[in-house]
Motif scaffolding. Structure first.
Motif, PDB file in Angstrom:
ATOM      1  N   SER A  70     -29.963 -18.184   3.392  1.00  0.00           N
ATOM      2  CA  SER A  70     -29.507 -16.786   3.342  1.00  0.00           C
ATOM      3  C   SER A  70     -28.323 -16.564   4.267  1.00  0.00           C
ATOM      4  CB  SER A  70     -30.637 -15.848   3.777  1.00  0.00           C
ATOM      5  OG  SER A  70     -31.676 -15.900   2.850  1.00  0.00           O
ATOM      6  N   VAL A  71     -27.318 -15.913   3.708  1.00  0.00           N
ATOM      7  CA  VAL A  71     -26.099 -15.592   4.458  1.00  0.00           C
ATOM      8  C   VAL A  71     -26.031 -14.075   4.614  1.00  0.00           C
ATOM      9  CG1 VAL A  71     -23.568 -15.667   4.388  1.00  0.00           C
ATOM     10  CG2 VAL A  71     -24.907 -17.578   3.456  1.00  0.00           C
ATOM     11  N   ARG A  72     -25.624 -13.625   5.778  1.00  0.00           N
ATOM     12  CA  ARG A  72     -25.333 -12.197   5.945  1.00  0.00           C
ATOM     13  C   ARG A  72     -23.915 -12.067   6.457  1.00  0.00           C
ATOM     14  NH1 ARG A  72     -28.806  -7.898   9.481  1.00  0.00           N
ATOM     15  NH2 ARG A  72     -28.874  -9.715  10.837  1.00  0.00           N
ATOM     16  N   THR A  73     -23.157 -11.203   5.829  1.00  0.00           N
ATOM     17  CA  THR A  73     -21.776 -10.949   6.245  1.00  0.00           C
ATOM     18  C   THR A  73     -21.667  -9.514   6.770  1.00  0.00           C
ATOM     19  OG1 THR A  73     -21.030 -10.014   4.145  1.00  0.00           O
ATOM     20  CG2 THR A  73     -21.007 -12.438   4.335  1.00  0.00           C
ATOM     21  N   ILE A  74     -20.496  -9.155   7.261  1.00  0.00           N
ATOM     22  CA  ILE A  74     -20.283  -7.800   7.761  1.00  0.00           C
ATOM     23  C   ILE A  74     -20.598  -6.760   6.677  1.00  0.00           C
ATOM     24  CG2 ILE A  74     -17.793  -7.802   7.177  1.00  0.00           C
ATOM     25  CD1 ILE A  74     -19.195  -6.280  10.408  1.00  0.00           C
ATOM     26  N   GLU A  75     -20.351  -7.094   5.421  1.00  0.00           N
ATOM     27  CA  GLU A  75     -20.642  -6.140   4.339  1.00  0.00           C
ATOM     28  C   GLU A  75     -22.145  -5.865   4.269  1.00  0.00           C
ATOM     29  OE1 GLU A  75     -18.679  -8.816   3.994  1.00  0.00           O
ATOM     30  OE2 GLU A  75     -16.760  -8.158   3.106  1.00  0.00           O
ATOM     31  N   GLY A  76     -22.949  -6.854   4.670  1.00  0.00           N
ATOM     32  CA  GLY A  76     -24.400  -6.716   4.616  1.00  0.00           C
ATOM     33  C   GLY A  76     -24.938  -5.727   5.632  1.00  0.00           C
ATOM     34  N   LEU A  77     -24.139  -5.344   6.617  1.00  0.00           N
ATOM     35  CA  LEU A  77     -24.596  -4.352   7.596  1.00  0.00           C
ATOM     36  C   LEU A  77     -24.464  -2.937   7.042  1.00  0.00           C
ATOM     37  CD1 LEU A  77     -23.104  -5.686  10.968  1.00  0.00           C
ATOM     38  CD2 LEU A  77     -25.267  -6.283   9.870  1.00  0.00           C
ATOM     39  N   GLY A  78     -23.666  -2.773   6.013  1.00  0.00           N
ATOM     40  CA  GLY A  78     -23.585  -1.502   5.296  1.00  0.00           C
ATOM     41  C   GLY A  78     -22.938  -0.352   6.057  1.00  0.00           C
ATOM     42  N   GLY A  79     -22.322  -0.655   7.191  1.00  0.00           N
ATOM     43  CA  GLY A  79     -21.657   0.402   7.950  1.00  0.00           C
ATOM     44  C   GLY A  79     -22.612   1.263   8.756  1.00  0.00           C
ATOM     45  N   GLU A  80     -23.899   0.966   8.664  1.00  0.00           N
ATOM     46  CA  GLU A  80     -24.900   1.838   9.293  1.00  0.00           C
ATOM     47  C   GLU A  80     -25.554   1.202  10.510  1.00  0.00           C
ATOM     48  OE1 GLU A  80     -25.615   4.970   8.475  1.00  0.00           O
ATOM     49  OE2 GLU A  80     -23.976   4.833   7.041  1.00  0.00           O
ATOM     50  N   HIS A  81     -25.167   0.006  10.845  1.00  0.00           N
ATOM     51  CA  HIS A  81     -25.805  -0.665  11.973  1.00  0.00           C
ATOM     52  C   HIS A  81     -25.442   0.061  13.271  1.00  0.00           C
ATOM     53  CE1 HIS A  81     -26.873  -3.754  14.885  1.00  0.00           C
ATOM     54  NE2 HIS A  81     -27.580  -4.328  13.935  1.00  0.00           N
ATOM     55  N   PRO A  82     -26.404   0.197  14.210  1.00  0.00           N
ATOM     56  CA  PRO A  82     -26.091   0.877  15.470  1.00  0.00           C
ATOM     57  C   PRO A  82     -24.878   0.284  16.186  1.00  0.00           C
ATOM     58  CG  PRO A  82     -28.450   0.437  15.308  1.00  0.00           C
ATOM     59  CD  PRO A  82     -27.819  -0.206  14.109  1.00  0.00           C
ATOM     60  N   LEU A  83     -24.672  -1.021  16.060  1.00  0.00           N
ATOM     61  CA  LEU A  83     -23.492  -1.605  16.714  1.00  0.00           C
ATOM     62  C   LEU A  83     -22.207  -1.147  16.029  1.00  0.00           C
ATOM     63  CD1 LEU A  83     -24.641  -5.223  17.601  1.00  0.00           C
ATOM     64  CD2 LEU A  83     -23.697  -3.561  19.200  1.00  0.00           C
ATOM     65  N   GLN A  84     -22.232  -0.994  14.720  1.00  0.00           N
ATOM     66  CA  GLN A  84     -21.024  -0.506  14.036  1.00  0.00           C
ATOM     67  C   GLN A  84     -20.711   0.925  14.480  1.00  0.00           C
ATOM     68  OE1 GLN A  84     -22.484  -1.657  10.008  1.00  0.00           O
ATOM     69  NE2 GLN A  84     -20.481  -2.613   9.779  1.00  0.00           N
ATOM     70  N   LYS A  85     -21.763   1.726  14.642  1.00  0.00           N
ATOM     71  CA  LYS A  85     -21.543   3.110  15.104  1.00  0.00           C
ATOM     72  C   LYS A  85     -21.013   3.107  16.540  1.00  0.00           C
ATOM     73  CE  LYS A  85     -24.874   5.069  11.939  1.00  0.00           C
ATOM     74  NZ  LYS A  85     -26.205   5.612  11.722  1.00  0.00           N
ATOM     75  N   ALA A  86     -21.566   2.214  17.363  1.00  0.00           N
ATOM     76  CA  ALA A  86     -21.109   2.132  18.761  1.00  0.00           C
ATOM     77  C   ALA A  86     -19.663   1.652  18.820  1.00  0.00           C
ATOM     78  CB  ALA A  86     -22.012   1.185  19.539  1.00  0.00           C
ATOM     79  N   TRP A  87     -19.294   0.768  17.897  1.00  0.00           N
ATOM     80  CA  TRP A  87     -17.911   0.260  17.849  1.00  0.00           C
ATOM     81  C   TRP A  87     -16.939   1.415  17.583  1.00  0.00           C
ATOM     82  CZ3 TRP A  87     -19.818  -4.220  19.187  1.00  0.00           C
ATOM     83  CH2 TRP A  87     -19.004  -5.368  19.287  1.00  0.00           C
TER      84      TRP A  87
END
Ligand code: FES
Ligand code: FES
Length: 149
Positions: A70-87
């Motif tokens: 299984s591979v996860r890419t940035i697209e797999g975070l869906g823009g909703e990950h707490p780290l993306q919000k913190a970024w």
């Protein structure tokens, strides 16, 4: 050669040459262009994705190694990950080129260790280079997520 693997929760079969690698398969065959090409030699971290939950440099991973995994890419975070919000909150990116790799590396850290020390964060993020020097803001964003917990 046909390779079967999972990307961001979807089972896929890709017909690719024997020497295909993960980075170019993601970018050119699957149009997942959030994962970037920087050095092509495992030196910069721009191409960081997760392979079975572990951060890897996609530029160095032959597709044969990905089969059945299984591979996860940035697209797999869906823009909703707490780290993306913190970024976004910390206004981390400058040119942005290294940032998907930075975020994937940071996500892996907090999944392995929800409360890392500053030293542990710096050690974990050490191989992800940023030509724009956004390191202080990256640290601030990661620490803000840890503090919210
Ligand atoms: S492009 Fe893979 S580590 Fe630089
Ligand atoms: S934001 Fe430009 S290389 Fe990191």
């Amino acid at each position: 050669m046909k390779y079967s693997f999972n990307v961001n929760g979807q089972n896929l079969e890709v017909d690719a040459p024997e020497n295909a690698n993960l980075l170019w398969t993601l970018r050119e065959r699957l149009q997942l262009t959030g994962t970037k090409y920087g050095c092509g030699a495992a030196l910069c971290g721009a191409c960081t994705v997760h392979l079975d939950g572990t951060p890897v440099r996609a530029c160095m991973i032959p597709l044969s190694m990905v089969a059945g995994r299984s591979v996860r890419t940035i697209e797999g975070l869906g823009g909703e990950h707490p780290l993306q919000k913190a970024w976004i909150e910390a206004q981390v990116p400058q040119c942005g080129y290294c940032q998907s790799g930075q975020i994937m590396q940071a996500v892996a850290l907090l999944e392995q260790n929800p409360s890392p020390s500053r030293e542990q964060i710096l050690a974990h993020m050490n191989g992800n280079l940023c030509r724009c020097g956004t390191y202080n803001r990256i640290l601030k964003a990661i620490e803000s997520v840890i503090q919210q917990r």
